[in-house]
Structures are given as structure tokens and as C-alpha cells.
Write a protein that holds these residues in place. Sequence first.
Motif, mmCIF file in Angstrom:
data_model
loop_
_atom_site.group_PDB
_atom_site.id
_atom_site.type_symbol
_atom_site.label_atom_id
_atom_site.label_comp_id
_atom_site.label_asym_id
_atom_site.label_seq_id
_atom_site.Cartn_x
_atom_site.Cartn_y
_atom_site.Cartn_z
ATOM 1 N N ALA A 170 0.797 -0.882 0.233
ATOM 2 C CA ALA A 170 -0.250 0.160 0.133
ATOM 3 C C ALA A 170 0.715 1.416 0.525
ATOM 4 O O ALA A 170 0.576 2.382 -0.458
ATOM 5 N N ALA A 171 1.836 1.336 0.678
ATOM 6 C CA ALA A 171 2.830 2.278 0.741
ATOM 7 C C ALA A 171 3.616 2.929 -0.582
ATOM 8 O O ALA A 171 3.713 3.614 -0.958
ATOM 9 N N ASP A 172 3.934 1.784 -1.203
ATOM 10 C CA ASP A 172 4.156 1.885 -2.673
ATOM 11 C C ASP A 172 3.364 2.372 -3.811
ATOM 12 O O ASP A 172 3.759 3.392 -4.180
ATOM 13 N N ARG A 210 5.965 3.657 4.570
ATOM 14 C CA ARG A 210 5.504 2.376 5.017
ATOM 15 C C ARG A 210 5.515 3.010 6.775
ATOM 16 O O ARG A 210 4.473 2.760 7.465
ATOM 17 N N GLN A 211 6.226 3.586 7.417
ATOM 18 C CA GLN A 211 5.979 4.116 8.391
ATOM 19 C C GLN A 211 4.939 5.832 8.380
ATOM 20 O O GLN A 211 4.511 5.923 9.430
ATOM 21 N N TYR A 212 4.363 6.243 7.657
ATOM 22 C CA TYR A 212 3.609 7.123 7.049
ATOM 23 C C TYR A 212 2.172 6.982 6.475
ATOM 24 O O TYR A 212 1.632 6.668 7.210
ATOM 25 N N VAL A 225 1.685 3.160 8.265
ATOM 26 C CA VAL A 225 1.337 2.898 9.037
ATOM 27 C C VAL A 225 -0.028 4.232 9.954
ATOM 28 O O VAL A 225 -0.441 4.373 10.338
ATOM 29 N N ARG A 226 1.445 5.709 10.293
ATOM 30 C CA ARG A 226 0.900 6.516 10.848
ATOM 31 C C ARG A 226 -1.237 6.837 9.990
ATOM 32 O O ARG A 226 -1.988 7.125 10.952
ATOM 33 N N LEU A 227 -0.788 7.520 8.571
ATOM 34 C CA LEU A 227 -2.376 7.508 7.854
ATOM 35 C C LEU A 227 -3.167 5.688 8.972
ATOM 36 O O LEU A 227 -5.028 6.274 9.065
ATOM 37 N N LEU A 228 -2.926 5.210 8.591
ATOM 38 C CA LEU A 228 -4.165 4.130 9.558
ATOM 39 C C LEU A 228 -3.920 3.770 10.436
ATOM 40 O O LEU A 228 -5.653 3.691 11.548
ATOM 41 N N ASP A 229 -3.389 4.396 11.438
ATOM 42 C CA ASP A 229 -3.717 4.470 13.022
ATOM 43 C C ASP A 229 -4.143 5.649 12.760
ATOM 44 O O ASP A 229 -5.105 5.835 13.806
ATOM 45 N N GLN A 230 -4.613 6.183 11.954
ATOM 46 C CA GLN A 230 -5.050 8.396 12.576
ATOM 47 C C GLN A 230 -6.764 7.263 12.297
ATOM 48 O O GLN A 230 -7.877 8.239 12.157
ATOM 49 N N GLY A 231 -6.935 6.729 11.101
ATOM 50 C CA GLY A 231 -8.733 6.782 10.686
ATOM 51 C C GLY A 231 -8.551 7.082 9.314
ATOM 52 O O GLY A 231 -9.394 6.906 8.951
#
Length: 124
Positions: A56-58, A64-66, A68-74
Amino acid sequence: MESQGTQRPKLVGPGGETLELPEPVFHLLRQIVTVLAQGDAVTVVPVRKELSSQQAADLLNVSRQYLVRLLDQGAIPYTKTGEHRHIQLNDLLAYKRKRDAQRKAALNELIQMSQDFGGYSECS
């Protein structure tokens, strides 16, 4: 005999076998051939496919870290199996369309502001 207006697109195999194609499929295949002829790659993926966080990041061209932050923020829905996050391709593409629209709107606003203030003055 069919008239020109009622002919349906057909795929013709190397042995002469034919397969009628729905018109949207014909247009899609034409776009794919055009892109391939330009030397670009094409990937066909089912929209219900689940992606890993790295895939998904690609696709978004972010780290990938960015992502994951988007996912955690909903910002993008996902499921989690153990420590692994899975993102539906259609959810990711919806986020990408929204992000791209926001970027375009912001750029248009900057262009308008530049025009309102006379743009850049030329250096002499």
C-alpha cells in the motif's frame, strides 16, 4: 450481415478463434495496449485484493511508517491479523483519489493567490 453500427468488438486468437468483447472491455484493452506500447508496465489487480502495508505504501509512493500513521489515524480502513495490517485495494484507491483531489484544489488555490497578487515580478 451486420451493419457497421451494430458490430461488436472481438478478440481474435492466433488460431482464428474469436471472442466477442463488451465495449468497456475493448476500451480498457486499447488503453492497456497504448500504455504497453509506450514502454510502461501495467498491473491488473482485483479491486477486492488485500494489500500489505508495504504494498500500500509503495502504491501511494510514501514510506511504510507514514502509511502506518495514516492507518492508525483512521484515514484508511484496514484489518489486522496478529501484527500484520491488511488494506483493501478499493479503500486505498478511494483515499488516493481524495488525496489527489485535495492536492489539486490546494494547487489551484495557490495559483489563484499568485494571480491575485500579480504573480512573480521579473528580475532585471
